[in-house]
Each structure stands twice: as C-alpha cells, then as structure tokens.
Design a protein around this motif. Structure first.
Motif, PDB file in Angstrom:
ATOM      1  N   VAL A  71       0.840  -1.200   0.000  1.00 56.71           N
ATOM      2  CA  VAL A  71       0.000   0.000   0.000  1.00 56.71           C
ATOM      3  C   VAL A  71       0.877   1.252   0.000  1.00 56.71           C
ATOM      4  O   VAL A  71       0.598   2.220  -0.721  1.00 56.71           O
ATOM      5  N   ALA A  72       1.948   1.240   0.776  1.00 55.71           N
ATOM      6  CA  ALA A  72       2.855   2.384   0.816  1.00 55.71           C
ATOM      7  C   ALA A  72       3.473   2.647  -0.559  1.00 55.71           C
ATOM      8  O   ALA A  72       3.587   3.798  -0.995  1.00 55.71           O
ATOM      9  N   ARG A  73       3.850   1.581  -1.251  1.00 50.85           N
ATOM     10  CA  ARG A  73       4.415   1.753  -2.594  1.00 50.85           C
ATOM     11  C   ARG A  73       3.354   2.258  -3.566  1.00 50.85           C
ATOM     12  O   ARG A  73       3.625   3.138  -4.390  1.00 50.85           O
ATOM     13  N   ALA A  74       2.156   1.714  -3.482  1.00 51.62           N
ATOM     14  CA  ALA A  74       1.091   2.129  -4.390  1.00 51.62           C
ATOM     15  C   ALA A  74       0.772   3.610  -4.228  1.00 51.62           C
ATOM     16  O   ALA A  74       0.514   4.311  -5.214  1.00 51.62           O
ATOM     17  N   LEU A  75       0.794   4.087  -2.996  1.00 53.78           N
ATOM     18  CA  LEU A  75       0.486   5.490  -2.718  1.00 53.78           C
ATOM     19  C   LEU A  75       1.716   6.379  -2.790  1.00 53.78           C
ATOM     20  O   LEU A  75       1.620   7.589  -2.572  1.00 53.78           O
ATOM     21  N   GLN A  76       2.875   5.788  -3.083  1.00 50.81           N
ATOM     22  CA  GLN A  76       4.140   6.513  -3.223  1.00 50.81           C
ATOM     23  C   GLN A  76       4.441   7.328  -1.960  1.00 50.81           C
ATOM     24  O   GLN A  76       4.819   8.497  -2.016  1.00 50.81           O
ATOM     25  N   LEU A  77       4.272   6.683  -0.810  1.00 52.99           N
ATOM     26  CA  LEU A  77       4.545   7.350   0.455  1.00 52.99           C
ATOM     27  C   LEU A  77       6.042   7.574   0.628  1.00 52.99           C
ATOM     28  O   LEU A  77       6.855   6.715   0.269  1.00 52.99           O
ATOM     29  N   ASP A  78       6.400   8.716   1.183  1.00 45.54           N
ATOM     30  CA  ASP A  78       7.807   8.932   1.502  1.00 45.54           C
ATOM     31  C   ASP A  78       8.128   8.220   2.814  1.00 45.54           C
ATOM     32  O   ASP A  78       7.272   7.571   3.424  1.00 45.54           O
ATOM     33  N   ASP A  79       9.377   8.339   3.265  1.00 46.00           N
ATOM     34  CA  ASP A  79       9.789   7.586   4.449  1.00 46.00           C
ATOM     35  C   ASP A  79       8.961   7.951   5.678  1.00 46.00           C
ATOM     36  O   ASP A  79       8.579   7.074   6.471  1.00 46.00           O
ATOM     37  N   ALA A  80       8.703   9.244   5.872  1.00 48.48           N
ATOM     38  CA  ALA A  80       7.937   9.671   7.039  1.00 48.48           C
ATOM     39  C   ALA A  80       6.501   9.169   6.961  1.00 48.48           C
ATOM     40  O   ALA A  80       5.927   8.722   7.964  1.00 48.48           O
ATOM     41  N   GLU A  81       5.902   9.222   5.778  1.00 53.05           N
ATOM     42  CA  GLU A  81       4.525   8.749   5.612  1.00 53.05           C
ATOM     43  C   GLU A  81       4.432   7.243   5.800  1.00 53.05           C
ATOM     44  O   GLU A  81       3.480   6.742   6.416  1.00 53.05           O
ATOM     45  N   ARG A  82       5.403   6.529   5.263  1.00 52.06           N
ATOM     46  CA  ARG A  82       5.410   5.075   5.438  1.00 52.06           C
ATOM     47  C   ARG A  82       5.515   4.721   6.914  1.00 52.06           C
ATOM     48  O   ARG A  82       4.791   3.853   7.430  1.00 52.06           O
ATOM     49  N   GLU A  83       6.423   5.379   7.619  1.00 53.33           N
ATOM     50  CA  GLU A  83       6.585   5.115   9.049  1.00 53.33           C
ATOM     51  C   GLU A  83       5.299   5.439   9.801  1.00 53.33           C
ATOM     52  O   GLU A  83       4.902   4.719  10.723  1.00 53.33           O
ATOM     53  N   HIS A  84       4.626   6.505   9.397  1.00 50.40           N
ATOM     54  CA  HIS A  84       3.374   6.888  10.031  1.00 50.40           C
ATOM     55  C   HIS A  84       2.304   5.820   9.812  1.00 50.40           C
ATOM     56  O   HIS A  84       1.552   5.476  10.737  1.00 50.40           O
TER      57      HIS A  84
END
Length: 297
Positions: A71-84
């Motif tokens: 899901v993080a890859r699909a939404l192209q989350l950055d490191d902070a967003e992924r950690e969140h």
C-alpha cells in the motif's frame, strides 16, 4: 485521535494527493475524484478492492507488513509517511510503539545533558519532545527563543507558532514553519496515540487557530532531521541557519537540536551579537528552572 479514524483519513488524504498520471495510469473521460480511486490503489498494491476498502476504512489490525508495504508503494509514500502508516497499524493492533510508561513526574535534565548543552556556544541548542515543548536549552538557545518562553508559547513551539502573533515576524516564511510544526505533531500523534497531553495540545490549537485546524486536517507528516531555516530575531535581525536533529538514545522520544550559521556569514556575526547581548542582559531563569511536566519514558 481515535486510531481507526486517523488511519482512514490519512489513507484517503494520500490517495487524493496522488494523480493517476503520477502512478503511471492512463485515464480518459471525466473523473469525480482528483486523485486515485480505491480500486486503482488496490490494483497497484496487488490486493483485492474489497480488502483495500477495508484497510482504508481504518481496519488496520492484523494487516501484514507485506500488505502495508504494498500500500505504501502504491500510494508513493515517503519515508515519514510510510513510518506513520506502520505506526497507525501498530496502534490499531494495540501495540503502539511506545516505551513502557512509569508514573508521571516533572522531567529535569541530567547534569551531563545540561553540560553537553552548555559547551555549545556558537549556536542555539535545545532539547524538545514530540509535542514540541522545549525542555532544556543552552544560553544562546534561551536568547534565540526568548519569545517562546515569555509569551503565549508557554515554552511550546507549536503554541508559539499559532497563538503568538510575533511568530509571523520570527518566521519570515510563516506558512512553511506552520506546515512543518503541524506535520511534526501529526507524526507524534501516530507514534504515541495515547499521549493525553498531546491530545490536549491539539484540542487547544484546533479551538484557537483556524490555520492550525486546516493544516491538521491535511494529515501531512514529516521527519525533522536536518535542513536550513530563515528567522528574523527581534534583537539582531535576519538569520539563515542550518540545523541538525538527533534522537537521545537515553531518553526515547526526545530530540537534541543544534542551529549553526555558515562561518564568516552575516548570520554568524548576528548570532555572535545575540550571544553578547544575552551575556550582558539580566539573568533569566534557565529552562530547567521551569521543569516541563512530561510523561517519563
């Protein structure tokens, strides 16, 4: 900040911020949503539309790390967003990433930490928690942030930013400073969702500041490790400073930040002037003289 609502609103905001073209999708015709549709996120994450819809409704308990990564890859989350996202999943599972709490007490900096701050005399240095309370500082840091201690900020950088009008002069790019401030608080809310004092602070700022409330609803998060900022100090004028932030391994949840100026620059000269002014001004109580009540970690 109920965990399920937090997760739902965060994922919906990330989906709305990602255009199909950014995700490599070809679209045609009229679309009712600005960003991706749920089904498109599901396809990109290689999960069923029904399962992704469940995730986006905030049902993160039991979702595997593999699916969260997808899901993080699909939404192209950055490191902070992924950690969140992972923090929200831990909270939903009842396993928020917090250190076992002991009873509440007034936090006082260790002598060794105070000495470490005091030996830094070329730039402001301070310790803060995730709620942005300044807990300890060197002499130059006390002079640099004097308005935070003497006004509506009550030693808290977020209160200062949104409740003290002087902050709009101190931060020449106030909008950027406000965005960063809210992003830090939002990150902390995901990291430690059971922090009552953080809940109270967010409630206070949401009630008193439309600017805060709007930014809080954007669900943006960020890491605050290093960078460059501009300031306008009421005694010495404009300053361009770089900062480095470090986590205190002996005090989980606390950060040690140092601001410095380019050697030989006007900003360095103005910091030196501020240090001289602070040295000749009437003594002010150290921040440690007003111990900030925090949860001992």
């Amino acid at each position: 900040m109920e965990a399920r609502n937090e997760a739902r609103e965060f994922l919906m905001s990330r989906r709305a911020n990602l255009a199909p073209e950014q995700a490599g999708l070809t679209v045609s015709g009229h679309r009712r949503v600005a960003g991706l549709r749920r089904g498109e996120v599901a396809m990109l994450a290689d999960v069923s539309p029904e399962y992704y819809a469940k995730i986006e409704r905030g049902h993160l308990a039991g979702v595997s790390d593999t699916v969260l990564e997808s899901v993080a890859r699909a939404l192209q989350l950055d490191d902070a967003e992924r950690e969140h996202l992972f923090d929200l999943a831990r909270a939903a599972s009842g396993a928020a990433r917090t250190v076992r709490r002991r009873r509440s007490k007034k936090w006082v900096p260790r002598d060794s930490l105070t000495r470490a701050l005091d030996v830094i005399d070329h730039g402001p240095a301070f310790v803060r928690n995730g709620r942005m309370d300044i807990l300890a500082t060197n002499a130059l840091g006390r002079a640099f942030y004097d308005e935070v201690f003497d006004g509506a900020g009550q030693t808290n950088l977020a209160r200062y930013c949104f409740l003290d009008e002087r902050a709009k002069v101190f931060y020449p790019d106030w909008d950027a400073a406000a965005d960063v401030t809210v992003s830090i608080l939002r990150t902390e809310a995901g990291r430690d969702p059971r922090d009552k004092e953080l809940h109270d602070l967010i409630g206070e700022l949401s009630t008193c500041s439309d600017a805060f409330r709007t930014r809080w609803g954007a669900h943006n998060v960020r890491r605050h490790g290093s960078g460059t900022k501009g300031f306008h100090h009421h005694e010495v004028g404009d300053l361009t400073l770089t900062y480095e932030g470090m986590e205190l391994t002996a005090e989980p949840g606390l950060s040690f930040l140092i601001y410095t100026a380019e050697p030989g620059s006007p900003s360095q000269e103005r910091l030196q002037l501020l240090a001289s002014l602070a040295a000749t001004s009437p003594a002010r109580p150290p921040v440690g003289g007003h111990p900030t009540k925090i949860q001992e970690r």
